[in-house]
Design a protein around this motif. Structure first.
Motif, mmCIF file in Angstrom:
data_model
loop_
_atom_site.group_PDB
_atom_site.id
_atom_site.type_symbol
_atom_site.label_atom_id
_atom_site.label_comp_id
_atom_site.label_asym_id
_atom_site.label_seq_id
_atom_site.Cartn_x
_atom_site.Cartn_y
_atom_site.Cartn_z
ATOM 1 N N MET A 25 -7.459 -44.419 102.112
ATOM 2 C CA MET A 25 -6.305 -43.533 102.263
ATOM 3 C C MET A 25 -6.469 -42.575 103.437
ATOM 4 S SD MET A 25 -4.146 -44.629 100.221
ATOM 5 C CE MET A 25 -2.882 -43.414 100.455
ATOM 6 N N PHE A 26 -7.670 -42.463 103.961
ATOM 7 C CA PHE A 26 -7.894 -41.566 105.089
ATOM 8 C C PHE A 26 -8.015 -42.303 106.412
ATOM 9 C CE2 PHE A 26 -8.473 -38.678 101.685
ATOM 10 C CZ PHE A 26 -8.092 -37.455 102.195
ATOM 11 N N SER A 27 -8.030 -43.620 106.366
ATOM 12 C CA SER A 27 -8.049 -44.406 107.602
ATOM 13 C C SER A 27 -7.718 -45.842 107.267
ATOM 14 C CB SER A 27 -9.421 -44.344 108.259
ATOM 15 O OG SER A 27 -9.435 -45.148 109.420
ATOM 16 N N LYS A 28 -7.048 -46.501 108.200
ATOM 17 C CA LYS A 28 -6.769 -47.923 108.008
ATOM 18 C C LYS A 28 -7.703 -48.760 108.873
ATOM 19 C CE LYS A 28 -3.176 -51.315 107.714
ATOM 20 N NZ LYS A 28 -1.841 -51.695 108.040
ATOM 21 N N ASP A 29 -8.382 -48.116 109.798
ATOM 22 C CA ASP A 29 -9.332 -48.801 110.664
ATOM 23 C C ASP A 29 -10.544 -49.215 109.824
ATOM 24 O OD1 ASP A 29 -10.409 -49.368 113.491
ATOM 25 O OD2 ASP A 29 -11.962 -48.113 112.560
ATOM 26 N N GLN A 30 -10.800 -50.511 109.748
ATOM 27 C CA GLN A 30 -11.848 -51.015 108.853
ATOM 28 C C GLN A 30 -13.223 -50.421 109.162
ATOM 29 O OE1 GLN A 30 -11.106 -52.916 106.132
ATOM 30 N NE2 GLN A 30 -13.197 -52.475 105.571
ATOM 31 N N ASP A 31 -13.561 -50.272 110.427
ATOM 32 C CA ASP A 31 -14.855 -49.677 110.780
ATOM 33 C C ASP A 31 -14.943 -48.231 110.315
ATOM 34 O OD1 ASP A 31 -15.776 -52.013 111.960
ATOM 35 O OD2 ASP A 31 -15.058 -51.442 113.956
ATOM 36 N N GLU A 32 -13.868 -47.510 110.486
ATOM 37 C CA GLU A 32 -13.854 -46.107 110.067
ATOM 38 C C GLU A 32 -13.911 -45.993 108.540
ATOM 39 O OE1 GLU A 32 -11.653 -41.968 111.263
ATOM 40 O OE2 GLU A 32 -10.542 -43.825 111.529
ATOM 41 N N VAL A 33 -13.202 -46.886 107.847
ATOM 42 C CA VAL A 33 -13.256 -46.898 106.385
ATOM 43 C C VAL A 33 -14.694 -47.153 105.928
ATOM 44 C CG1 VAL A 33 -12.525 -48.132 104.300
ATOM 45 C CG2 VAL A 33 -10.842 -47.566 106.058
ATOM 46 N N THR A 34 -15.361 -48.080 106.584
ATOM 47 C CA THR A 34 -16.761 -48.386 106.256
ATOM 48 C C THR A 34 -17.641 -47.163 106.493
ATOM 49 O OG1 THR A 34 -16.419 -50.711 106.819
ATOM 50 C CG2 THR A 34 -18.693 -49.925 106.767
ATOM 51 N N ASP A 35 -17.423 -46.473 107.600
ATOM 52 C CA ASP A 35 -18.191 -45.253 107.887
ATOM 53 C C ASP A 35 -17.946 -44.184 106.823
ATOM 54 O OD1 ASP A 35 -19.183 -46.429 110.168
ATOM 55 O OD2 ASP A 35 -17.866 -45.347 111.546
ATOM 56 N N LEU A 36 -16.680 -43.996 106.454
ATOM 57 C CA LEU A 36 -16.343 -43.010 105.431
ATOM 58 C C LEU A 36 -16.989 -43.379 104.095
ATOM 59 C CD1 LEU A 36 -12.535 -42.467 106.191
ATOM 60 C CD2 LEU A 36 -14.378 -40.814 106.577
ATOM 61 N N TYR A 37 -16.977 -44.666 103.785
ATOM 62 C CA TYR A 37 -17.578 -45.154 102.540
ATOM 63 C C TYR A 37 -19.078 -44.858 102.531
ATOM 64 C CZ TYR A 37 -18.485 -48.344 98.634
ATOM 65 O OH TYR A 37 -18.858 -48.876 97.431
ATOM 66 N N GLN A 38 -19.734 -45.175 103.635
ATOM 67 C CA GLN A 38 -21.182 -44.937 103.720
ATOM 68 C C GLN A 38 -21.513 -43.456 103.640
ATOM 69 O OE1 GLN A 38 -22.324 -47.005 107.304
ATOM 70 N NE2 GLN A 38 -22.365 -48.988 106.275
ATOM 71 N N GLU A 39 -20.732 -42.628 104.321
ATOM 72 C CA GLU A 39 -20.953 -41.179 104.258
ATOM 73 C C GLU A 39 -20.725 -40.659 102.841
ATOM 74 O OE1 GLU A 39 -22.080 -38.776 106.368
ATOM 75 O OE2 GLU A 39 -22.577 -40.395 107.744
ATOM 76 N N SER A 40 -19.724 -41.217 102.165
ATOM 77 C CA SER A 40 -19.474 -40.825 100.772
ATOM 78 C C SER A 40 -20.668 -41.185 99.891
ATOM 79 C CB SER A 40 -18.208 -41.511 100.240
ATOM 80 O OG SER A 40 -17.071 -41.057 100.928
ATOM 81 N N LEU A 41 -21.235 -42.375 100.105
ATOM 82 C CA LEU A 41 -22.405 -42.787 99.331
ATOM 83 C C LEU A 41 -23.581 -41.843 99.577
ATOM 84 C CD1 LEU A 41 -22.424 -46.692 99.630
ATOM 85 C CD2 LEU A 41 -21.490 -45.263 97.794
ATOM 86 N N ILE A 42 -23.768 -41.468 100.823
ATOM 87 C CA ILE A 42 -24.855 -40.534 101.160
ATOM 88 C C ILE A 42 -24.650 -39.209 100.432
ATOM 89 C CG2 ILE A 42 -25.819 -39.120 103.034
ATOM 90 C CD1 ILE A 42 -25.280 -41.604 104.882
ATOM 91 N N ASN A 43 -23.417 -38.699 100.471
ATOM 92 C CA ASN A 43 -23.131 -37.420 99.819
ATOM 93 C C ASN A 43 -23.208 -37.522 98.299
ATOM 94 O OD1 ASN A 43 -22.863 -36.056 102.227
ATOM 95 N ND2 ASN A 43 -20.676 -36.429 102.368
ATOM 96 N N LEU A 44 -22.839 -38.661 97.755
ATOM 97 C CA LEU A 44 -22.998 -38.873 96.314
ATOM 98 C C LEU A 44 -24.479 -38.870 95.935
ATOM 99 C CD1 LEU A 44 -20.243 -41.582 95.773
ATOM 100 C CD2 LEU A 44 -20.306 -39.332 94.669
ATOM 101 N N TRP A 45 -25.287 -39.531 96.744
ATOM 102 C CA TRP A 45 -26.733 -39.569 96.487
ATOM 103 C C TRP A 45 -27.324 -38.155 96.547
ATOM 104 C CZ3 TRP A 45 -30.468 -42.342 94.481
ATOM 105 C CH2 TRP A 45 -31.809 -42.038 94.792
ATOM 106 N N LYS A 46 -26.942 -37.416 97.594
ATOM 107 C CA LYS A 46 -27.454 -36.055 97.756
ATOM 108 C C LYS A 46 -27.027 -35.147 96.605
ATOM 109 C CE LYS A 46 -27.580 -35.897 102.816
ATOM 110 N NZ LYS A 46 -26.901 -35.329 104.006
ATOM 111 N N GLY A 47 -25.823 -35.382 96.089
ATOM 112 C CA GLY A 47 -25.299 -34.509 95.045
ATOM 113 C C GLY A 47 -25.543 -35.003 93.635
#
Length: 159
Positions: A25-47
């Motif tokens: 919902m924050f990007s339609k660009d597949q590479d950017e979606v993948t980056d957002l997904y990975q960053e979300s996973l990192i932040n989930l792990w940290k939190g």
């Protein structure tokens, strides 16, 4: 550490679609979606240690993913980018349902990040109470904002 890793893997497996939907919902660009997904996973792990065992896990995941996407969106706006162009559109489809989803996605992407988060949660069939808890606003504020957001989306259809 293994218990924490196993719990995290199970958590991600069970909620990967939710995380991906937020990122999409924050990007339609597949590479950017993948980056957002990975960053979300990192932040989930940290939190992970901050998550309450008896708390609303799905709500916590939404909060982390939404905050990640909103934060990265702000950073992206402050940096100039150069888009690469292609002669083909890998997301193109003649399917009518896909066209409607694309149109809705374009309209939602024009909303402010907070409004985008509200409509995303509403589209995921999350109750007004839960949306309020996830975003830290009252249930009545969720209701009022959703009316305004739907009006904005209707106006976009007339443009």
């Amino acid at each position: 550490m293994d218990v924490k890793k196993n719990d995290f893997e199970r958590l991600i497996r069970e909620n990967k679609d939710t995380i991906y939907t937020v990122c999409y919902m924050f990007s339609k660009d597949q590479d950017e979606v993948t980056d957002l997904y990975q960053e979300s996973l990192i932040n989930l792990w940290k939190g992970l240690s901050q998550m309450k065992p008896d708390g609303n896990v799905k709500g916590w995941i939404y909060r982390v993913a939404l905050n990640t996407c909103i934060s990265l969106g702000r950073k992206k706006k402050s940096r100039p980018t150069v888009r690469l162009t292609m002669d083909i559109d890998p997301f193109d489809s003649s399917d009518n349902r896909t066209a409607q989803v694309d149109m809705l996605h374009k309209r939602i992407s024009k909303l402010q990040p907070f409004d985008r988060a509200i409509i995303l949660l509403w589209l995921e069939d999350i109750s007004y109470d839960e949306i309020g808890q996830i975003l830290g606003i009252s249930t009545s504020n969720v209701s009022v904002r959703l009316v305004r957001i739907r009006e904005q989306l209707k106006k976009m259809s007339n443009d």
